[in-house]
Design a protein around this motif. Structure first.
Motif, PDB file in Angstrom:
ATOM      1  N   GLN A  30      -4.915  -4.152 -66.519  1.00  0.00           N
ATOM      2  CA  GLN A  30      -5.821  -4.508 -67.588  1.00  0.00           C
ATOM      3  C   GLN A  30      -5.292  -3.972 -68.926  1.00  0.00           C
ATOM      4  O   GLN A  30      -4.996  -2.791 -69.057  1.00  0.00           O
ATOM      5  CB  GLN A  30      -7.213  -3.916 -67.311  1.00  0.00           C
ATOM      6  N   GLY A  31      -5.163  -4.865 -69.902  1.00  0.00           N
ATOM      7  CA  GLY A  31      -4.709  -4.437 -71.211  1.00  0.00           C
ATOM      8  C   GLY A  31      -3.208  -4.298 -71.334  1.00  0.00           C
ATOM      9  O   GLY A  31      -2.707  -3.942 -72.388  1.00  0.00           O
ATOM     10  N   SER A  32      -2.473  -4.575 -70.264  1.00  0.00           N
ATOM     11  CA  SER A  32      -1.028  -4.415 -70.296  1.00  0.00           C
ATOM     12  C   SER A  32      -0.386  -5.562 -71.051  1.00  0.00           C
ATOM     13  O   SER A  32      -0.871  -6.685 -71.041  1.00  0.00           O
ATOM     14  CB  SER A  32      -0.488  -4.365 -68.865  1.00  0.00           C
ATOM     15  N   THR A  33       0.723  -5.286 -71.718  1.00  0.00           N
ATOM     16  CA  THR A  33       1.482  -6.347 -72.372  1.00  0.00           C
ATOM     17  C   THR A  33       2.755  -6.648 -71.594  1.00  0.00           C
ATOM     18  O   THR A  33       3.683  -7.231 -72.123  1.00  0.00           O
ATOM     19  CB  THR A  33       1.829  -5.950 -73.822  1.00  0.00           C
ATOM     20  N   SER A  34       2.809  -6.215 -70.330  1.00  0.00           N
ATOM     21  CA  SER A  34       3.972  -6.507 -69.509  1.00  0.00           C
ATOM     22  C   SER A  34       4.096  -8.005 -69.321  1.00  0.00           C
ATOM     23  O   SER A  34       3.133  -8.693 -68.979  1.00  0.00           O
ATOM     24  CB  SER A  34       3.851  -5.817 -68.152  1.00  0.00           C
ATOM     25  N   GLY A  62      -1.965 -14.347 -65.904  1.00  0.00           N
ATOM     26  CA  GLY A  62      -2.850 -13.983 -67.001  1.00  0.00           C
ATOM     27  C   GLY A  62      -2.159 -13.840 -68.331  1.00  0.00           C
ATOM     28  O   GLY A  62      -2.815 -13.611 -69.351  1.00  0.00           O
ATOM     29  N   VAL A  63      -0.838 -13.966 -68.359  1.00  0.00           N
ATOM     30  CA  VAL A  63      -0.085 -13.855 -69.607  1.00  0.00           C
ATOM     31  C   VAL A  63       0.121 -15.255 -70.183  1.00  0.00           C
ATOM     32  O   VAL A  63       0.570 -16.166 -69.486  1.00  0.00           O
ATOM     33  CB  VAL A  63       1.271 -13.159 -69.387  1.00  0.00           C
ATOM     34  N   THR A  64      -0.209 -15.425 -71.451  1.00  0.00           N
ATOM     35  CA  THR A  64      -0.067 -16.717 -72.122  1.00  0.00           C
ATOM     36  C   THR A  64       1.064 -16.647 -73.134  1.00  0.00           C
ATOM     37  O   THR A  64       1.032 -15.835 -74.070  1.00  0.00           O
ATOM     38  CB  THR A  64      -1.369 -17.105 -72.846  1.00  0.00           C
ATOM     39  N   LEU A  65       2.071 -17.487 -72.935  1.00  0.00           N
ATOM     40  CA  LEU A  65       3.187 -17.540 -73.878  1.00  0.00           C
ATOM     41  C   LEU A  65       2.781 -18.320 -75.122  1.00  0.00           C
ATOM     42  O   LEU A  65       2.132 -19.369 -75.031  1.00  0.00           O
ATOM     43  CB  LEU A  65       4.396 -18.209 -73.231  1.00  0.00           C
ATOM     44  N   SER A  66       3.177 -17.802 -76.293  1.00  0.00           N
ATOM     45  CA  SER A  66       2.909 -18.528 -77.530  1.00  0.00           C
ATOM     46  C   SER A  66       3.792 -19.755 -77.653  1.00  0.00           C
ATOM     47  O   SER A  66       3.428 -20.747 -78.277  1.00  0.00           O
ATOM     48  CB  SER A  66       3.121 -17.603 -78.732  1.00  0.00           C
ATOM     49  N   ASP A  67       4.990 -19.694 -77.077  1.00  0.00           N
ATOM     50  CA  ASP A  67       5.859 -20.859 -76.981  1.00  0.00           C
ATOM     51  C   ASP A  67       6.653 -20.716 -75.689  1.00  0.00           C
ATOM     52  O   ASP A  67       6.470 -19.775 -74.921  1.00  0.00           O
ATOM     53  CB  ASP A  67       6.777 -20.987 -78.195  1.00  0.00           C
ATOM     54  N   SER A  68       7.542 -21.659 -75.428  1.00  0.00           N
ATOM     55  CA  SER A  68       8.240 -21.679 -74.136  1.00  0.00           C
ATOM     56  C   SER A  68       9.528 -20.871 -74.146  1.00  0.00           C
ATOM     57  O   SER A  68      10.269 -20.882 -73.163  1.00  0.00           O
ATOM     58  CB  SER A  68       8.565 -23.123 -73.744  1.00  0.00           C
ATOM     59  N   THR A  69       9.802 -20.160 -75.231  1.00  0.00           N
ATOM     60  CA  THR A  69      11.072 -19.436 -75.343  1.00  0.00           C
ATOM     61  C   THR A  69      10.953 -18.051 -74.709  1.00  0.00           C
ATOM     62  O   THR A  69      10.158 -17.223 -75.147  1.00  0.00           O
ATOM     63  CB  THR A  69      11.497 -19.281 -76.806  1.00  0.00           C
ATOM     64  N   VAL A  70      11.751 -17.814 -73.662  1.00  0.00           N
ATOM     65  CA  VAL A  70      11.844 -16.500 -73.034  1.00  0.00           C
ATOM     66  C   VAL A  70      13.295 -16.052 -73.144  1.00  0.00           C
ATOM     67  O   VAL A  70      14.201 -16.733 -72.664  1.00  0.00           O
ATOM     68  CB  VAL A  70      11.397 -16.539 -71.559  1.00  0.00           C
ATOM     69  N   SER A 128       0.264 -14.322 -76.517  1.00  0.00           N
ATOM     70  CA  SER A 128      -1.033 -14.207 -77.178  1.00  0.00           C
ATOM     71  C   SER A 128      -1.951 -13.399 -76.279  1.00  0.00           C
ATOM     72  O   SER A 128      -2.178 -13.766 -75.121  1.00  0.00           O
ATOM     73  CB  SER A 128      -1.625 -15.596 -77.436  1.00  0.00           C
ATOM     74  N   GLU A 129      -2.445 -12.289 -76.821  1.00  0.00           N
ATOM     75  CA  GLU A 129      -3.310 -11.415 -76.034  1.00  0.00           C
ATOM     76  C   GLU A 129      -4.514 -11.027 -76.885  1.00  0.00           C
ATOM     77  O   GLU A 129      -4.370 -10.415 -77.947  1.00  0.00           O
ATOM     78  CB  GLU A 129      -2.540 -10.161 -75.593  1.00  0.00           C
ATOM     79  N   ALA A 130      -5.697 -11.393 -76.412  1.00  0.00           N
ATOM     80  CA  ALA A 130      -6.948 -11.106 -77.124  1.00  0.00           C
ATOM     81  C   ALA A 130      -6.898 -11.626 -78.554  1.00  0.00           C
ATOM     82  O   ALA A 130      -7.367 -10.965 -79.498  1.00  0.00           O
ATOM     83  CB  ALA A 130      -7.233  -9.610 -77.104  1.00  0.00           C
ATOM     84  N   GLY A 131      -6.302 -12.809 -78.714  1.00  0.00           N
ATOM     85  CA  GLY A 131      -6.238 -13.419 -80.027  1.00  0.00           C
ATOM     86  C   GLY A 131      -5.155 -12.879 -80.924  1.00  0.00           C
ATOM     87  O   GLY A 131      -5.016 -13.303 -82.074  1.00  0.00           O
ATOM     88  N   VAL A 132      -4.365 -11.939 -80.423  1.00  0.00           N
ATOM     89  CA  VAL A 132      -3.307 -11.324 -81.208  1.00  0.00           C
ATOM     90  C   VAL A 132      -1.955 -11.761 -80.655  1.00  0.00           C
ATOM     91  O   VAL A 132      -1.719 -11.723 -79.448  1.00  0.00           O
ATOM     92  CB  VAL A 132      -3.414  -9.787 -81.188  1.00  0.00           C
ATOM     93  N   THR A 133      -1.070 -12.183 -81.548  1.00  0.00           N
ATOM     94  CA  THR A 133       0.281 -12.558 -81.143  1.00  0.00           C
ATOM     95  C   THR A 133       1.175 -11.330 -81.199  1.00  0.00           C
ATOM     96  O   THR A 133       1.196 -10.610 -82.202  1.00  0.00           O
ATOM     97  CB  THR A 133       0.836 -13.657 -82.065  1.00  0.00           C
TER      98      THR A 133
END
Length: 692
Positions: A30-34, A62-70, A128-133
């Protein structure tokens, strides 16, 4: 007729064997940016040597990418990142990626490292996590870099082994009474050779351990081949008089010819070390019923323990065991990398002091993958090369070969984690030194069987016969074990190390795949857990299962099964499914009838099909023809398998009656079937399976 070129898949398969989508996915806290997990294959390189490395990144649920670039990055000591490539989820096999849009990103990068030691790689992307990029990074993938060893040095090692072999044969002189003297003379000879830093006899006097000056491990082992053609498993530790005395002692208890022995050697016990916890699994349940039988010398060991194990598992009321055998020339170094996929691993091979396992793979410096695969492992001390000199019962030499051996460091550094597995190491004295035990347990195995001394083959056959039979009956690791001692000299004790509570589950578990793995599911062919497929998401939670007729590098049609006991209060098997196929629309009405099938396999082996839908049956249900998709949904180009456009049914609900099986142990089998060809693919997504 359909035509398909499989050369590309075949060429790349060896590069990604341990980089498969079966590797566990760790959901973020929970809350991780991993971002997710990153693995690499190979993970051992030679300094300044360009090597193709397959990197595979699995996006965390549960992780949403802002774009498809990894991005693939090299991480320096201060935490700074240097981009070295782009990871793509594009289904391009040339890039190492198997399925477009499944949340698994891959790339093949040519890596050349100039600095020795551990190099760290991570994936990074904007999320994008909790509305923050923000930028997030994955877990680290560690690659070990070693100084090279010259061809000349390796050839000198091999030449020393060949000369030592000739010296041993000459000293033996066709007389078994000369064995001990021949070993001693060979040790003296090796100590005089350039390029060798140390030489010692193994504790059982059945082999010679060598440390070459270039840092590579090696040695010689001397198996004994009896008159009936069978081989002593660990080597020949006695001279002829000792053989005679053993035969005399054994004949007073029971007649077992010496050629039916399994011989190893001993050292003292050591620290057991730590364990690896599989947090998604019941701590007392084996993760699947996939069984690995690794038997390099199956055709010469007697009795044939592999066949014994197969027969016992096949006799189980649960018909969900999937047996994979690596025997003879198939028992290679790379085959052992597959071990973490299996809930039960049985290894029947030569062993040295609980530290070394023998493969059947012959050392060959001219092999195409020697410099990129075997040499880094040799330099790292993960494998070695040993001269195997087989002595006949008349004292002549029956067979010789230089084969690869595997050390505990190889096990420790494998990709993947064992699913609470049972490991039965049937090599001699496999519990006398904790090296291999610690390595397996450190990777997630929970119970480890073996022998404290040299063991005769007939006794070892009785042990696997009994253990496999008891596990097949549903007993746990402690109940499968019994305190038995080999009646033959040196009276090896059968031992169980670690957990005595590990058993198979008989309830349907992980039906929603929310462990992020195939825990509790037994897989055959192509089966996986994914977080999405194109724009298709799970019906609930973060994960769903997928089986196919062979996506990506996998060519075998897939099935997932679980063995369960139906309670008297249970009546229905319910699940959600979504059928996607390239057979639509072109092959409606043709012989190419891929299908989805749900079956029950009873304890007597009979199969009852509860549900089956073929391409034509689904087309009729959804009003589709070759010209009109009806209610089928076109999902290409977002979803592409191999050749054609993909149509899907969308999520469907299914309820099946299992009340007739109350009180019975059955295997529930979910299968993707291929009829007519293996070119145009079909996949079935599954979620929310339960028995109610």
């Amino acid at each position: 007729m359909k035509v398909f070129n499989t050369m590309l898949a075949g060429c790349l398969l060896a590069l990604i064997m341990s980089c498969s989508s079966d590797n566990p996915v760790t959901p973020p806290q929970q809350g991780s940016t991993s971002l997710g997990t990153l693995v690499s294959n190979p993970n051992t390189l030679i300094q300044n040597t360009a090597t193709d490395v397959i990197f595979q990144f699995t996006l965390a649920a549960g992780v949403t990418l802002s774009d498809s670039t990894v991005k693939l990055n090299k991480k320096d000591g201060g935490g700074g990142l240097t981009e070295v490539g782009i990871l793509r989820d594009n289904g391009d096999l040339a890039n190492g990626d198997e399925i477009l849009g499944d949340g698994i990103f891959s790339t093949k990068a040519s890596i050349s490292e100039s600095v020795l030691g551990t190099v760290k790689y991570v994936a990074s992307a904007t999320i994008s996590e909790a509305g923050v990029t923000k930028t997030a990074t994955s877990s680290e993938s560690l690659i070990e870099v070693y100084a090279t060893v010259s061809d000349t040095s390796i050839n000198k090692n091999i030449n020393s082994l060949k000369l030592a072999r000739s010296h041993f044969i000459t000293a033996l002189g066709g007389n078994l009474n000369n064995y001990s003297n021949a070993v001693n003379q060979t040790i003296t000879f090796l100590q005089s050779q350039p390029g060798i830093s140390s030489v010692s006899v193994t504790s059982g006097n059945n082999g010679i351990e060598i440390k070459f000056s270039n840092g590579i491990n090696g040695g010689m082992i001397f198996p004994y081949k009896g008159s009936n053609g069978s081989i002593i498993q660990g080597g020949m530790p006695f001279d002829q008089k000792q053989f005679d005395s053993i035969r005399t002692e054994r004949s007073r208890s029971r007649e077992i010819p010496v050629e039916h022995q399994t011989i190893g050697e001993s050292v003292s016990f050591g620290d057991f070390g730590g364990t690896s916890n599989n947090v998604n699994l019941d701590p007392n349940k084996i993760g699947n019923r996939n069984v690995m039988l690794y038997a390099p010398y199956k055709t010469v060991f007697y009795p044939d323990k592999v066949t014994i194990a197969k027969n016992r598992f096949s006799e189980s009321e649960c018909k969900g065991f999937q047996i994979t055998e690596f025997s003879g020339s198939d028992a290679t170094v790379k085959a052992l990398e597959e071990a973490p996929k299996f809930g039960f691993v049985f290894m029947d091979t030569h062993g040295i002091e609980g530290k070394i396992l023998f493969t059947a793979e012959k050392m060959d410096i001219s092999a195409p993958n020697f410099f990129t695969y075997h040499l880094p492992l040799l330099i790292a001390g993960k494998i070695g090369y040993w001269e195997r000199v087989v002595i006949s019962n008349t004292g002549t030499i029956d067979d010789t070969a230089t084969v690869y051996t595997v050390y505990s460091k190889f096990i420790k550094d494998m990709n993947g984690t064992f699913p609470n597995s049972i490991v039965f190491n049937s090599s001699c004295e496999s519990t006398m030194n904790p090296d291999l035990e610690n390595a397996f347990v450190g990777k997630g195995a929970k119970s480890y069987y073996g022998y404290d001394k040299v063991v005769w083959s007939d006794f070892a056959a009785t042990m696997i016969d009994t253990v496999a039979k008891r596990f097949a009956r549903g007993l746990n690791s402690g109940q499968a074990y019994f305190n038995a001692t080999d009646p033959g000299v040196p009276h090896a004790i059968f031992q169980l190390k670690r957990s005595s509570d590990m058993g198979y589950s008989f309830t349907l578990e992980n039906g929603n795949y929310e462990t992020g793995t195939l825990d509790n599911w037994t897989k055959a062919g192509d089966g996986r857990v994914i977080i999405r497929l194109g724009s298709v998401n799970p019906t609930q939670g973060s994960y769903m299962g997928i089986i196919s007729t062979g996506l990506g590098f996998t060519t075998s049609s897939g099935s997932l099964s679980q063995c369960v006991k139906i309670l008297n209060t249970q009546s229905n098997l319910v699940l959600k499914w979504n059928f996607l196929s390239e057979e639509f629309l072109e092959y409606i009405g043709s012989q190419y009838q891929d299908f989805f099938q749900v079956s029950v396999v009873k304890s007597d082996g009979s199969r009852i099909v509860l549900f089956r839908k073929t391409v034509d049956q689904i087309a009729a249900q959804f009003g589709a023809t070759k010209q009109d998709p009806g209610q089928l949904i076109s999902v290409s180009p977002q979803i592409v398998f191999d050749r054609g456009g993909v149509y899907m049914t969308g999520w469907q609900s299914l309820t099946l009656d299992v009340a007739p099986y109350r009180g019975q142990t059955i295997t529930i089998d979910l299968e993707a079937g291929d009829v007519g060809d293996s070119i145009f693919d079909t996949a079935i997504l599954m979620d929310e399976l339960s028995i109610q």
